[in-house]
Design a protein around this motif. Structure first.
Motif, mmCIF file in Angstrom:
data_model
loop_
_atom_site.group_PDB
_atom_site.id
_atom_site.type_symbol
_atom_site.label_atom_id
_atom_site.label_comp_id
_atom_site.label_asym_id
_atom_site.label_seq_id
_atom_site.Cartn_x
_atom_site.Cartn_y
_atom_site.Cartn_z
ATOM 1 N N VAL A 44 0.837 -1.204 0.000
ATOM 2 C CA VAL A 44 0.000 0.000 0.000
ATOM 3 C C VAL A 44 0.872 1.254 0.000
ATOM 4 C CG1 VAL A 44 -1.760 1.303 1.244
ATOM 5 C CG2 VAL A 44 -1.859 -1.195 1.217
ATOM 6 N N ILE A 45 1.865 1.289 0.871
ATOM 7 C CA ILE A 45 2.736 2.460 0.980
ATOM 8 C C ILE A 45 3.437 2.735 -0.345
ATOM 9 C CG2 ILE A 45 4.734 3.454 2.146
ATOM 10 C CD1 ILE A 45 2.179 3.157 3.866
ATOM 11 N N ASN A 46 3.925 1.699 -0.991
ATOM 12 C CA ASN A 46 4.601 1.869 -2.283
ATOM 13 C C ASN A 46 3.635 2.384 -3.340
ATOM 14 O OD1 ASN A 46 7.065 0.974 -1.278
ATOM 15 N ND2 ASN A 46 6.706 -1.152 -1.848
ATOM 16 N N TYR A 47 2.418 1.896 -3.322
ATOM 17 C CA TYR A 47 1.428 2.280 -4.336
ATOM 18 C C TYR A 47 1.052 3.752 -4.222
ATOM 19 C CZ TYR A 47 -2.857 2.101 -7.161
ATOM 20 O OH TYR A 47 -3.836 2.336 -8.104
ATOM 21 N N VAL A 48 0.830 4.218 -2.995
ATOM 22 C CA VAL A 48 0.376 5.603 -2.820
ATOM 23 C C VAL A 48 1.470 6.625 -3.148
ATOM 24 C CG1 VAL A 48 -1.344 4.975 -1.082
ATOM 25 C CG2 VAL A 48 0.936 5.671 -0.355
ATOM 26 N N GLN A 49 2.710 6.164 -3.237
ATOM 27 C CA GLN A 49 3.787 7.077 -3.619
ATOM 28 C C GLN A 49 3.679 7.513 -5.069
ATOM 29 O OE1 GLN A 49 5.831 8.239 -1.238
ATOM 30 N NE2 GLN A 49 4.676 6.908 0.146
ATOM 31 N N THR A 50 3.063 6.678 -5.898
ATOM 32 C CA THR A 50 3.019 6.964 -7.343
ATOM 33 C C THR A 50 1.606 7.017 -7.917
ATOM 34 O OG1 THR A 50 3.316 4.589 -7.780
ATOM 35 C CG2 THR A 50 5.295 5.972 -7.760
ATOM 36 N N HIS A 51 0.576 6.816 -7.084
ATOM 37 C CA HIS A 51 -0.797 6.820 -7.570
ATOM 38 C C HIS A 51 -1.676 7.694 -6.679
ATOM 39 C CE1 HIS A 51 0.869 3.089 -9.217
ATOM 40 N NE2 HIS A 51 -0.034 3.175 -10.177
ATOM 41 N N LYS A 52 -2.637 8.334 -7.292
ATOM 42 C CA LYS A 52 -3.622 9.112 -6.546
ATOM 43 C C LYS A 52 -4.692 8.159 -6.028
ATOM 44 C CE LYS A 52 -5.800 12.783 -5.102
ATOM 45 N NZ LYS A 52 -5.277 13.571 -3.973
ATOM 46 N N VAL A 53 -4.860 8.119 -4.721
ATOM 47 C CA VAL A 53 -5.826 7.222 -4.090
ATOM 48 C C VAL A 53 -6.931 8.045 -3.443
ATOM 49 C CG1 VAL A 53 -6.162 5.454 -2.325
ATOM 50 C CG2 VAL A 53 -4.069 5.461 -3.689
ATOM 51 N N ASP A 54 -8.170 7.668 -3.706
ATOM 52 C CA ASP A 54 -9.311 8.398 -3.146
ATOM 53 C C ASP A 54 -9.883 7.714 -1.909
ATOM 54 O OD1 ASP A 54 -9.506 10.427 -5.288
ATOM 55 O OD2 ASP A 54 -9.946 8.675 -6.527
ATOM 56 N N VAL A 55 -9.863 6.378 -1.895
ATOM 57 C CA VAL A 55 -10.466 5.627 -0.784
ATOM 58 C C VAL A 55 -9.547 4.473 -0.387
ATOM 59 C CG1 VAL A 55 -12.498 4.376 0.039
ATOM 60 C CG2 VAL A 55 -12.766 6.152 -1.713
ATOM 61 N N LEU A 56 -9.266 4.385 0.910
ATOM 62 C CA LEU A 56 -8.500 3.271 1.470
ATOM 63 C C LEU A 56 -9.414 2.437 2.362
ATOM 64 C CD1 LEU A 56 -5.125 4.822 2.736
ATOM 65 C CD2 LEU A 56 -5.347 3.022 1.022
ATOM 66 N N ILE A 57 -9.458 1.135 2.116
ATOM 67 C CA ILE A 57 -10.181 0.227 3.013
ATOM 68 C C ILE A 57 -9.137 -0.698 3.629
ATOM 69 C CG2 ILE A 57 -12.000 -1.505 3.228
ATOM 70 C CD1 ILE A 57 -13.385 -0.298 0.845
ATOM 71 N N LEU A 58 -8.897 -0.534 4.922
ATOM 72 C CA LEU A 58 -7.762 -1.167 5.587
ATOM 73 C C LEU A 58 -8.182 -2.070 6.737
ATOM 74 C CD1 LEU A 58 -5.560 2.051 5.950
ATOM 75 C CD2 LEU A 58 -5.303 0.288 4.194
ATOM 76 N N ASP A 59 -7.613 -3.251 6.765
ATOM 77 C CA ASP A 59 -7.724 -4.101 7.941
ATOM 78 C C ASP A 59 -6.815 -3.520 9.021
ATOM 79 O OD1 ASP A 59 -8.107 -6.156 9.735
ATOM 80 O OD2 ASP A 59 -6.711 -7.520 8.729
ATOM 81 N N ILE A 60 -7.334 -3.297 10.213
ATOM 82 C CA ILE A 60 -6.517 -2.697 11.270
ATOM 83 C C ILE A 60 -5.449 -3.665 11.753
ATOM 84 C CG2 ILE A 60 -6.514 -1.827 13.641
ATOM 85 C CD1 ILE A 60 -9.228 -0.662 13.197
ATOM 86 N N ASN A 61 -5.853 -4.901 12.026
ATOM 87 C CA ASN A 61 -4.957 -5.844 12.688
ATOM 88 C C ASN A 61 -4.217 -6.720 11.675
ATOM 89 O OD1 ASN A 61 -3.762 -7.091 14.912
ATOM 90 N ND2 ASN A 61 -5.328 -8.692 14.987
ATOM 91 N N LEU A 62 -3.331 -6.106 10.902
ATOM 92 C CA LEU A 62 -2.535 -6.861 9.938
ATOM 93 C C LEU A 62 -1.464 -7.671 10.658
ATOM 94 C CD1 LEU A 62 -1.958 -4.046 7.286
ATOM 95 C CD2 LEU A 62 -3.488 -6.010 7.050
ATOM 96 N N GLN A 63 -1.233 -8.870 10.179
ATOM 97 C CA GLN A 63 -0.213 -9.718 10.793
ATOM 98 C C GLN A 63 1.165 -9.347 10.234
ATOM 99 O OE1 GLN A 63 -0.962 -11.848 13.317
ATOM 100 N NE2 GLN A 63 -3.006 -10.938 13.085
ATOM 101 N N SER A 64 1.611 -8.151 10.594
ATOM 102 C CA SER A 64 2.911 -7.669 10.131
ATOM 103 C C SER A 64 3.420 -6.638 11.122
ATOM 104 C CB SER A 64 2.784 -7.039 8.740
ATOM 105 O OG SER A 64 2.045 -5.840 8.799
ATOM 106 N N GLU A 65 4.581 -6.045 10.809
ATOM 107 C CA GLU A 65 5.148 -5.048 11.712
ATOM 108 C C GLU A 65 4.376 -3.736 11.668
ATOM 109 O OE1 GLU A 65 7.236 -4.564 7.749
ATOM 110 O OE2 GLU A 65 6.438 -6.183 9.017
ATOM 111 N N MET A 66 3.500 -3.574 10.676
ATOM 112 C CA MET A 66 2.694 -2.367 10.548
ATOM 113 C C MET A 66 1.210 -2.720 10.603
ATOM 114 S SD MET A 66 4.663 -0.236 7.535
ATOM 115 C CE MET A 66 3.589 1.187 7.734
ATOM 116 N N THR A 67 0.433 -1.886 11.275
ATOM 117 C CA THR A 67 -1.009 -2.086 11.344
ATOM 118 C C THR A 67 -1.695 -1.211 10.296
ATOM 119 O OG1 THR A 67 -1.401 -0.276 12.910
ATOM 120 C CG2 THR A 67 -0.794 -2.435 13.834
#
Length: 246
Positions: A44-67
């Motif tokens: 997601v972070i890589n994508y938003v660096q180069t694309h215009k995003v209007d809506v983000l739908i995010l799972d809060i509790n991702l099984q990774s170092e970032m939520t």
């Protein structure tokens, strides 16, 4: 066209969410696409660096170092206008989620009726935000104004030119001007340009260029005003809202 990004570390849930959104877009004639289905925060972070995003739908509790909250915090710094919708099976995260100017919170398992209700409310909110979005064809088509390079008058039609495609509608400059912010300026009787998207100006050839290989003309009566815009940052009167409308 509205650009959605969805992120969930569960492939099954991600695929289901994608299908539900696609169905909602079709059934409600919403001009939107899902630009990215992501399993990880880094995608997601890589994508938003180069694309215009209007809506983000995010799972809060991702099984990774970032939520999902970490993603929202990073994206918010780059795009203050993005709509954020959180999903989670942990109700205790609900209050934390709203810290990030959340549009809505969807508990898991996500129910189609609730998702559709949220998306329709979001579209209504966008319709009442003329400073960010341009609505065409009786509100059936919604364009993020930041995507528009220029607007061309062609007979009874207006053509909205973006980097990736064009949109046509039967309207006039007079009607559309009230929807445009000050960074849209008149450079020709047939063109209104988004100065934020200009890649080059050639005053010898009287042209304004946009990436990758598009350009429009500068009319002789508008040349001095274009110079004023870029020398003094004076956008206010360049759309000729009070006189000489075409």
């Amino acid at each position: 066209m509205l650009n959605f990004v969805i992120c969930d570390d569960n492939p099954s849930i991600l695929n289901k969410l994608y299908k539900m959104l696609e169905s909602i877009f079709i059934n409600n004639n919403i001009n939107a696409e899902i630009g990215l289905q992501a399993h990880t925060a880094h995608d997601v972070i890589n994508y938003v660096q180069t694309h215009k995003v209007d809506v983000l739908i995010l799972d809060i509790n991702l099984q990774s170092e970032m939520t999902g909250c970490d993603i929202a915090n990073i994206v918010r710094k780059k795009n203050k206008d993005v709509y954020i919708i959180f999903t989670t099976g942990h109700l205790e995260y609900a209050l934390i989620a709203y810290k990030y100017k959340t549009f809505d919170y969807l508990p898991k398992p996500i129910v189609n009726e609730k998702l559709e209700e949220t998306i329709l409310r979001l579209i209504e909110d966008i319709k009442h935000t003329p400073s960010k979005f341009i609505r065409l064809n009786n509100n059936k088509t919604i364009i993020n104004q930041d995507e528009v390079n220029y607007i061309k008058k062609d007979g009874m039609k207006l053509i909205f030119c973006t980097t990736t495609r064009t949109y046509e509608t039967y309207s006039s400059f007079n009607k559309i001007e009230s929807c445009l912010p000050e960074n849209f300026v008149r450079c020709h009787k047939s063109y209104i340009i988004n100065v934020k998207k200009i890649s080059d100006i050639n005053y010898n050839k009287n042209t304004v260029s946009f990436s990758p290989n598009d350009f429009c003309s500068i009319g002789s009566k508008y040349k001095n005003k274009i110079l004023e815009v870029f020398e003094n940052g004076n956008f206010t009167n360049n759309l000729e809202r009070t006189n000489n409308r075409k």
